[in-house]
Design an enzyme around this catalytic site. Structure first.
Site, PDB file in Angstrom:
ATOM      1  N   TYR A 175      -4.775   3.618   7.969  1.00  0.00           N
ATOM      2  CA  TYR A 175      -5.829   2.331   7.626  1.00  0.00           C
ATOM      3  C   TYR A 175      -7.053   3.658   8.725  1.00  0.00           C
ATOM      4  O   TYR A 175      -6.718   4.847   9.013  1.00  0.00           O
ATOM      5  CB  TYR A 175      -5.459   1.322   7.706  1.00  0.00           C
ATOM      6  CG  TYR A 175      -4.682   0.696   7.097  1.00  0.00           C
ATOM      7  CD1 TYR A 175      -5.112   0.985   5.278  1.00  0.00           C
ATOM      8  CD2 TYR A 175      -3.759  -0.574   7.333  1.00  0.00           C
ATOM      9  CE1 TYR A 175      -3.818   0.524   4.984  1.00  0.00           C
ATOM     10  CE2 TYR A 175      -2.881  -0.501   6.962  1.00  0.00           C
ATOM     11  CZ  TYR A 175      -2.967  -0.416   5.105  1.00  0.00           C
ATOM     12  OH  TYR A 175      -2.445  -1.054   4.356  1.00  0.00           O
ATOM     13  N   SER A 179       0.756  -1.371   0.257  1.00  0.00           N
ATOM     14  CA  SER A 179      -0.202   0.212  -0.462  1.00  0.00           C
ATOM     15  C   SER A 179       0.639   1.235   0.447  1.00  0.00           C
ATOM     16  O   SER A 179       0.970   2.217   0.045  1.00  0.00           O
ATOM     17  CB  SER A 179      -0.755   0.069   1.587  1.00  0.00           C
ATOM     18  OG  SER A 179      -2.188  -0.869   1.511  1.00  0.00           O
ATOM     19  N   VAL A 235       1.133  -3.832   4.296  1.00  0.00           N
ATOM     20  CA  VAL A 235       0.792  -5.368   4.798  1.00  0.00           C
ATOM     21  C   VAL A 235       2.432  -5.783   4.786  1.00  0.00           C
ATOM     22  O   VAL A 235       2.172  -6.549   5.190  1.00  0.00           O
ATOM     23  CB  VAL A 235      -0.528  -5.979   4.229  1.00  0.00           C
ATOM     24  CG1 VAL A 235      -1.646  -5.888   4.638  1.00  0.00           C
ATOM     25  CG2 VAL A 235       0.326  -6.139   2.582  1.00  0.00           C
ATOM     26  N   LYS A 286       0.763   3.195  -2.993  1.00  0.00           N
ATOM     27  CA  LYS A 286      -0.980   4.759  -3.230  1.00  0.00           C
ATOM     28  C   LYS A 286      -0.172   5.626  -3.919  1.00  0.00           C
ATOM     29  O   LYS A 286      -0.690   6.446  -3.567  1.00  0.00           O
ATOM     30  CB  LYS A 286      -1.648   4.187  -2.160  1.00  0.00           C
ATOM     31  CG  LYS A 286      -2.351   2.439  -2.507  1.00  0.00           C
ATOM     32  CD  LYS A 286      -3.401   2.263  -1.153  1.00  0.00           C
ATOM     33  CE  LYS A 286      -3.219   1.158  -1.078  1.00  0.00           C
ATOM     34  NZ  LYS A 286      -4.344   0.683  -0.234  1.00  0.00           N
ATOM     35  N   TYR A 311      -2.410  -2.716 -10.213  1.00  0.00           N
ATOM     36  CA  TYR A 311      -2.926  -2.465  -9.210  1.00  0.00           C
ATOM     37  C   TYR A 311      -1.709  -3.590  -8.317  1.00  0.00           C
ATOM     38  O   TYR A 311      -0.981  -3.482  -7.395  1.00  0.00           O
ATOM     39  CB  TYR A 311      -4.299  -2.214  -8.652  1.00  0.00           C
ATOM     40  CG  TYR A 311      -4.034  -2.846  -6.936  1.00  0.00           C
ATOM     41  CD1 TYR A 311      -4.048  -1.338  -6.265  1.00  0.00           C
ATOM     42  CD2 TYR A 311      -4.949  -3.472  -6.391  1.00  0.00           C
ATOM     43  CE1 TYR A 311      -3.681  -1.041  -4.648  1.00  0.00           C
ATOM     44  CE2 TYR A 311      -4.268  -3.829  -5.194  1.00  0.00           C
ATOM     45  CZ  TYR A 311      -4.195  -2.388  -4.550  1.00  0.00           C
ATOM     46  OH  TYR A 311      -3.692  -1.862  -2.612  1.00  0.00           O
TER      47      TYR A 311
HETATM   48  N1  GLU Z   1      -1.491  -5.470  -2.126  1.00  0.00           N
HETATM   49  C1  GLU Z   1      -2.475  -4.949  -0.618  1.00  0.00           C
HETATM   50  C2  GLU Z   1      -4.226  -5.218  -0.985  1.00  0.00           C
HETATM   51  O1  GLU Z   1      -4.307  -4.965  -1.747  1.00  0.00           O
HETATM   52  C3  GLU Z   1      -2.324  -3.888  -0.249  1.00  0.00           C
HETATM   53  C4  GLU Z   1      -2.284  -3.481   0.837  1.00  0.00           C
HETATM   54  C5  GLU Z   1      -2.229  -3.536   1.917  1.00  0.00           C
HETATM   55  O2  GLU Z   1      -0.552  -2.600   2.173  1.00  0.00           O
HETATM   56  O3  GLU Z   1      -2.524  -2.998   2.567  1.00  0.00           O
HETATM   57  O4  GLU Z   1      -4.535  -6.421   0.200  1.00  0.00           O
END
Ligand code: GLU
Length: 390
Positions: A240, A63, A258, A66, A188
């Site tokens: 988050y 993430s 994550v 992003k 993505y």
């Molecule tokens: N590729 C992970 C997902 O989309 C990223 C989530 C994350 O790092 O929060 O579930």
């Protein structure tokens, strides 16, 4: 060892023994990562990179991609076009929540998966490879080296990514994602599978911290406005459903992933990154968060900590044959202009009538247009006794 690295080593020793949390298990490849890895680093204004711990360890950006895809979208299309498709409000929900605005279907923000997929779908390109290449090129410019993708993590994400596919189909039904859902989701997954080290992430965070210019390569990667917009979104939505509490306790715009990374931006001071795969219930790395929190506290990086310098530009007065020369240095903000004006009035009152007072602003490192305008107006009203050199 230099004193800053010694301070970092001390933090490493203090945080090292914490062993709560578990690596992410919903992406099979991530569950395999060594839970004991621990590394972090900081990058300062002159591009010096200081890292400690397992700083050679590579992990997928997840993430933390992003913000950089948001930067690319903002750089390409501008603020209004991007935020027509995705909101700027913290969702208060987990990263993979549906979080779509009633009626419009706009995802809450670009840091939750739905918003990130919407942002990725905006990136131009004929196919997945072309879009991915544009994204990886942008991330590489932020990192100051060529990054690449861990194909096995990508395959693992793609094989298990049904929830993200479902989110993308929902977005398509609202017209937020246009074109191929498959291409948007696979792009993505590929952006999430880019490999980085804490050094890379710290440089990437530092590029945001220094207004979009990479402090190591000196390359301008995005405009100050884009860097500021991305950092603002990280401040409100980056952690988050822990974002509000994070701002309270740590006070730094940040983004977690994550894989166990956390990167944080201390504007005009440092880019910070930490990595440790064990996560808490919010999906944030336990030790990486603790490290960033400790650094923020020890280095005085909380965003809302008061700072004197913005209100107090450097002012020195020298005598010349024509009269006093008032030299300004450092940063001249709006509050600082007020201080300069009151000093100037005192100098004008004290100086003999025939003296010409010069205000020399040529050495200012940075000035805000509003401050310059106020200064110029006041000086114009004192002409010809006072003149401004810029
Ligand atoms: N590729 C992970 C997902 O989309 C990223 C989530 C994350 O790092 O929060 O579930």
């Amino acid at each position: 060892m230099d004193p800053i690295t010694a301070l970092l080593e001390k933090v490493l020793i203090e945080i090292g023994p914490h062993d709560s949390g578990e690596p992410a298990s919903y992406i099979p490849e991530l569950a395999e990562s060594d839970p004991n890895l621990l590394a972090f680093g900081v990058v300062g204004p002159r591009g010096r990179v200081m890292t400690v711990g397992d700083d050679g360890a590579e992990f997928t950006i997840q993430s933390m991609s992003k913000p950089f895809v948001l930067a690319l979208a903002l750089h390409t299309f501008g603020r209004e076009a991007v935020f027509a498709r995705v909101g700027a409000e913290p969702s208060g929900e987990p990263f993979n929540a549906i979080s779509l605005e009633a009626g419009t279907g706009r995802p809450a923000n670009p840091m939750v998966n739905a918003g990130a997929i919407a942002t990725t779908s905006l990136i131009p390109g004929a196919d997945i490879d072309e879009r991915t290449a544009a994204i990886v090129a942008m991330m590489s410019a932020f990192a100051g080296r060529s990054l690449w993708i861990d194909e096995s993590v990508y395959a693992s994400e793609s094989a298990t990514g049904d929830r993200n596919r479902a989110l993308a189909h929902l977005l398509k039904s609202y017209g937020i994602v246009e074109g191929s859902v498959h291409d948007a989701v696979e792009t993505y997954f590929r952006q999430c599978s880019v490999l980085v080290t804490v050094r890379d992430l710290a440089v990437m965070a530092a590029t945001l911290a220094f207004g979009g210019r990479n402090p190591v390569t000196r390359e301008r990667v995005v405009s100050e406005r884009v860097a500021r917009d991305v950092t603002s979104i990280m401040a409100s939505c980056g952690m988050y459903d822990f974002s509000g509490e994070w701002m309270l306790r740590v006070g730094l715009p940040a983004k977690s992933g994550v894989s166990g990374g956390v990167m944080a931006v201390a504007p005009s001071q440092f880019g910070v990154a930490a990595f440790s795969p064990r996560l808490d219930a919010h999906g944030n790395s336990v030790r990486a968060q603790a490290i960033v929190a400790m650094l923020s506290d020890r280095f005085g990086m909380h965003l809302l900590e008061p700072h004197e310098s913005i209100a107090a530009p450097g002012i020195s007065v020298q005598e010349s044959a024509a009269g006093p020369v008032v030299r300004l240095g450092g940063e001249l903000g709006f509050a600082g202009a007020e201080r300069v004006l009151s000093m100037l009035r005192e100098i004008v009152t004290a100086a003999p009538n025939a003296a010409v007072i010069t205000v020399d602003a040529a050495e200012l490192a940075r000035s805000h247009p509003a401050a310059v305008m106020v200064l110029q107006t006041e000086i114009d009203s004192m002409a010809p006794r006072v003149r401004l050199l810029q």
